[in-house]
Design a protein around this motif. Structure first.
Motif, PDB file in Angstrom:
ATOM      1  N   GLY A 220      -6.313  -1.386   0.046  1.00  0.00           N
ATOM      2  CA  GLY A 220      -5.977  -0.234  -0.793  1.00  0.00           C
ATOM      3  C   GLY A 220      -7.036   0.845  -0.717  1.00  0.00           C
ATOM      4  O   GLY A 220      -6.721   2.044  -0.666  1.00  0.00           O
TER       5      GLY A 220
ATOM      6  N   GLN B 227       1.309   0.874  -4.348  1.00  0.00           N
ATOM      7  CA  GLN B 227       0.006   1.420  -4.757  1.00  0.00           C
ATOM      8  C   GLN B 227       0.165   2.792  -5.397  1.00  0.00           C
ATOM      9  O   GLN B 227      -0.601   3.144  -6.296  1.00  0.00           O
ATOM     10  CB  GLN B 227      -0.951   1.480  -3.560  1.00  0.00           C
TER      11      GLN B 227
ATOM     12  N   ARG C 255       0.828  -1.202   0.000  1.00  0.00           N
ATOM     13  CA  ARG C 255       0.000   0.000   0.000  1.00  0.00           C
ATOM     14  C   ARG C 255       0.866   1.257   0.000  1.00  0.00           C
ATOM     15  O   ARG C 255       0.607   2.204  -0.735  1.00  0.00           O
ATOM     16  CB  ARG C 255      -0.942   0.004   1.215  1.00  0.00           C
TER      17      ARG C 255
ATOM     18  N   VAL D  84      -1.934  -3.761  -7.720  1.00  0.00           N
ATOM     19  CA  VAL D  84      -1.247  -4.168  -6.489  1.00  0.00           C
ATOM     20  C   VAL D  84      -1.938  -5.390  -5.884  1.00  0.00           C
ATOM     21  O   VAL D  84      -1.280  -6.306  -5.383  1.00  0.00           O
ATOM     22  CB  VAL D  84      -1.191  -3.002  -5.475  1.00  0.00           C
TER      23      VAL D  84
ATOM     24  N   PRO E 154      -4.552   0.399  -6.706  1.00  0.00           N
ATOM     25  CA  PRO E 154      -4.991  -0.719  -5.864  1.00  0.00           C
ATOM     26  C   PRO E 154      -5.323  -1.998  -6.628  1.00  0.00           C
ATOM     27  O   PRO E 154      -5.133  -3.102  -6.102  1.00  0.00           O
ATOM     28  CB  PRO E 154      -6.223  -0.172  -5.135  1.00  0.00           C
TER      29      PRO E 154
END
Length: 199
Positions: free
Chosen positions: A164, A127, A123, A135, A132
């Motif tokens: 996320g 990210q 994150r 990821v 998000p």
């Protein structure tokens, strides 16, 4: 000096039952340290201060995001474990080995280390680069033990996407760290204190 013949090195797949507890823990902590180092280096390449990322926010409502997502994740996991056959939710026994005989303090420590290290990388650093969705695909892919079954893989992807989302909404990394920590701790304690039928 003795030379090592690379051709003689053989790799073989081992099951979780073939790994002793010490090696399992060394592997866990080594991979988390590597994750943290990669996360910090990534942040530095982004010209971001890793320590600033871990500052507590002025508004303390981030815990509501963390606890809220934790409640959803645990509720979904309980439903899955109740209605989905165990073999469709199998992680190869790693969580079982990791938590079943572990003292409570060590379950909490493992959960805290994993939450901080993984959230810092996924994150905190990644990210920012990939967003998000991508990821979450990477996060699900590195949890290799779940990839044999689509239900746990989908669950890991969904949890990652939720982490996320709460990071974006709360504006602080502490929201996904809190969720990650609470989910791992609760699941670890469930495994630790679950009654096992002796065959």
């Amino acid at each position: 000096m003795k030379k090592i013949d690379i051709k003689k090195i053989k790799l073989r797949q081992v099951s979780v039952d073939q790994i002793d507890d010490k090696v399992l823990l060394i592997n866990l902590y080594a991979t988390q340290l590597l994750t943290l180092i990669i996360g910090i280096v990534w942040l530095l390449f982004q010209h971001r201060n890793p320590f600033r990322l871990l500052e507590f926010p002025a508004q303390s409502n981030f815990w509501m995001y963390g606890v809220g997502l934790t409640a959803v994740v645990i509720a979904v996991d309980v439903l899955i474990s109740r209605f989905v056959p165990e073999q469709a939710n199998d992680d190869g026994g790693i969580n079982e080995r990791l938590f079943r005989k572990r003292p409570v303090w060590h379950i909490v420590l493992i959960s805290l280390v994993v939450a901080i290290c993984e959230e810092m990388l996924f994150r905190g650093a990644m990210q920012q680069t990939f967003g998000p969705y991508w990821v979450s695909i990477i996060f699900a892919a590195i949890h290799v033990r779940y990839l044999r079954h689509w239900i746990p893989t989908g669950l890991v992807f969904s949890i990652s996407y939720g982490l996320g989302w709460i990071y974006i909404q709360s504006g602080t990394l502490w929201a996904p760290i809190l969720t990650h920590f609470l989910v791992d701790t609760v699941m670890g304690l469930i495994i630790r204190f679950r009654r096992y039928d002796e065959a």
